[in-house]
Every structure is written in C-alpha cells, then in structure tokens.
Design a protein around this motif. Structure first.
Motif, PDB file in Angstrom:
ATOM      1  N   ASN A  73       0.816  -1.210   0.000  1.00  0.00           N
ATOM      2  CA  ASN A  73       0.000   0.000   0.000  1.00  0.00           C
ATOM      3  C   ASN A  73       0.849   1.258   0.000  1.00  0.00           C
ATOM      4  N   ARG A  76       2.690   1.059  -3.770  1.00  0.00           N
ATOM      5  CA  ARG A  76       1.720   1.009  -4.887  1.00  0.00           C
ATOM      6  C   ARG A  76       2.430   0.874  -6.226  1.00  0.00           C
ATOM      7  N   GLY A 103      -2.025  -5.142  -6.128  1.00  0.00           N
ATOM      8  CA  GLY A 103      -3.341  -4.534  -5.879  1.00  0.00           C
ATOM      9  C   GLY A 103      -4.092  -5.242  -4.765  1.00  0.00           C
ATOM     10  N   ASP A 107      -5.107  -3.568  -1.260  1.00  0.00           N
ATOM     11  CA  ASP A 107      -6.529  -3.601  -0.918  1.00  0.00           C
ATOM     12  C   ASP A 107      -6.740  -4.229   0.461  1.00  0.00           C
ATOM     13  N   GLU A 108      -6.007  -5.307   0.737  1.00  0.00           N
ATOM     14  CA  GLU A 108      -6.110  -5.955   2.050  1.00  0.00           C
ATOM     15  C   GLU A 108      -5.718  -4.966   3.145  1.00  0.00           C
ATOM     16  N   ARG A 111      -8.489  -2.459   3.576  1.00  0.00           N
ATOM     17  CA  ARG A 111      -9.656  -3.066   4.232  1.00  0.00           C
ATOM     18  C   ARG A 111      -9.416  -3.322   5.707  1.00  0.00           C
ATOM     19  N   ARG A 121     -14.790  -3.258  -0.458  1.00  0.00           N
ATOM     20  CA  ARG A 121     -13.829  -3.963  -1.313  1.00  0.00           C
ATOM     21  C   ARG A 121     -13.786  -3.324  -2.708  1.00  0.00           C
ATOM     22  N   GLN A 122     -12.571  -3.117  -3.185  1.00  0.00           N
ATOM     23  CA  GLN A 122     -12.382  -2.502  -4.496  1.00  0.00           C
ATOM     24  C   GLN A 122     -12.965  -3.380  -5.594  1.00  0.00           C
ATOM     25  N   VAL A 125      -8.915  -4.096  -8.095  1.00  0.00           N
ATOM     26  CA  VAL A 125      -7.762  -3.810  -7.234  1.00  0.00           C
ATOM     27  C   VAL A 125      -6.556  -3.301  -8.036  1.00  0.00           C
ATOM     28  N   LEU A 128      -5.366   0.255  -7.779  1.00  0.00           N
ATOM     29  CA  LEU A 128      -4.594   0.748  -6.633  1.00  0.00           C
ATOM     30  C   LEU A 128      -3.115   0.904  -6.979  1.00  0.00           C
TER      31      LEU A 128
END
Ligand SMILES: Nc1ncnc2c1ncn2[C@@H]1O[C@H](COP(=O)(O)OP(=O)(O)O)[C@@H](O)[C@H]1O
Ligand SMILES: [Mg+2]
Length: 137
Positions: A73, A76, A103, A107-108, A111, A121-122, A125, A128
């Motif tokens: 994250n 990215r 991604g 995303d995890e 979340r 949830r995307q 993903v 991202l």
C-alpha cells in the motif's frame, strides 16, 4: 541485494522522480551508467525485496501478511524486468499478474483499516497500483 542499502543522493533523486511520475500519472525514463544503482533504487522504492518473494510464494495467509500488505500500500508500485526478446503477449500477461497481486495486497491493507470491510472492497484492485517500473527497458 543482501548488503546494506545506502541512501545515496542518486537514490533520493530516484525517489523524487518516481514520486513525481506517480503523482502526475505519466511516463519517465531514468538512465545512467551501469552500476550507479538504478536497479537497486527501483527495487527499494517498490519494496520489491520483500514483496517479490511474498507474492511468488502466495501461500496460506500467515503472521507476516499485514507487514507486506502495508508495504504494497505504501509503494503502490510494480517492479518488472522483461526478458530481452519477450513476446508482447507475455509481457502484458506478466505485468497484469504483478499488478493484480500488488493490488490485492494494497486492498487488504486498506480493508484492514475499515470497520466494515466487505462493503468497501475494491471492484478493480489493479487500480490501486500507481506506478510500473520497467527495468532494463
Ligand atoms: N543504494 C545502494 N546502496 C548500496 N549498494 C548499492 C546501492 N546502489 C547500488 N549498489 C551496489 O551497486 C551495484 C550495482 O547497482 P545496480 O542497481 O545494479 O546498478 P544499475 O542498475 O544502475 O546498473 C549493486 O549490486 C550494489 O552492490
Ligand atoms: Mg540495472
């Protein structure tokens, strides 16, 4: 890359450059003599020494997942070194593969910060991922 990473002036310039490409959603070329540290800087930026083996293993979830989700994250970024004479189809397939995995990790992480994760949830993903670094392009 086992020896200690040194934050050189070139590395700081690389980071600045990568951040600008990411922010402006544009393309840039980073060039320089062999051995100045382009590959090392790029892998460092993408947290690739940690993420590449983690994604390659992609096994049952464990204790160290959260750390990798946070790294994905933060950067990215996908780091990719194509084969010298790769088929365009394989190239696109590989890039898509890494983009999906980074991604999912990002995303995890996002979340894990939410109270009702299933709602947010995307849909896609891969969106991202903000930067793709192609080494030895
Ligand atoms: N920031 C750094 N800290 C420590 N060693 C580095 C750093 N950057 C490069 N090196 C060393 O220099 C070598 C060449 O760097 P590399 O990133 O492969 O250069 P390039 O991709 O520009 O040809 C690496 O194997 C590593 O030993
Ligand atoms: Mg290199």
């Amino acid at each position: 890359m086992n020896q200690a990473f040194i934050v050189t002036k070139e590395h700081r310039r690389f980071t600045e450059f990568a951040n600008a490409m990411r922010k402006e959603k544009t393309i840039g070329i980073c060039h320089g003599a062999a051995g100045v540290g382009k590959t090392n800087s790029a892998r460092r930026y993408a947290n690739w020494d940690a993420l590449e083996p983690y994604i390659n293993e992609w096994g049952p979830r464990g204790d160290h997942d959260a750390k990798h989700y946070a790294l994905a994250n933060r950067s990215r970024t996908v780091f990719y070194t194509p084969e010298v004479l790769c088929r365009p189809k394989d190239l696109m397939h590989d890039i898509d593969y890494w983009q999906v995995k980074v991604g999912i990790c990002a995303d995890e992480h996002l979340r894990s910060l939410m109270y009702e994760p299933e709602i947010v949830r995307q849909k896609d993903v891969t969106r991202l991922v903000e930067l793709l670094i192609i080494d030895e392009a």
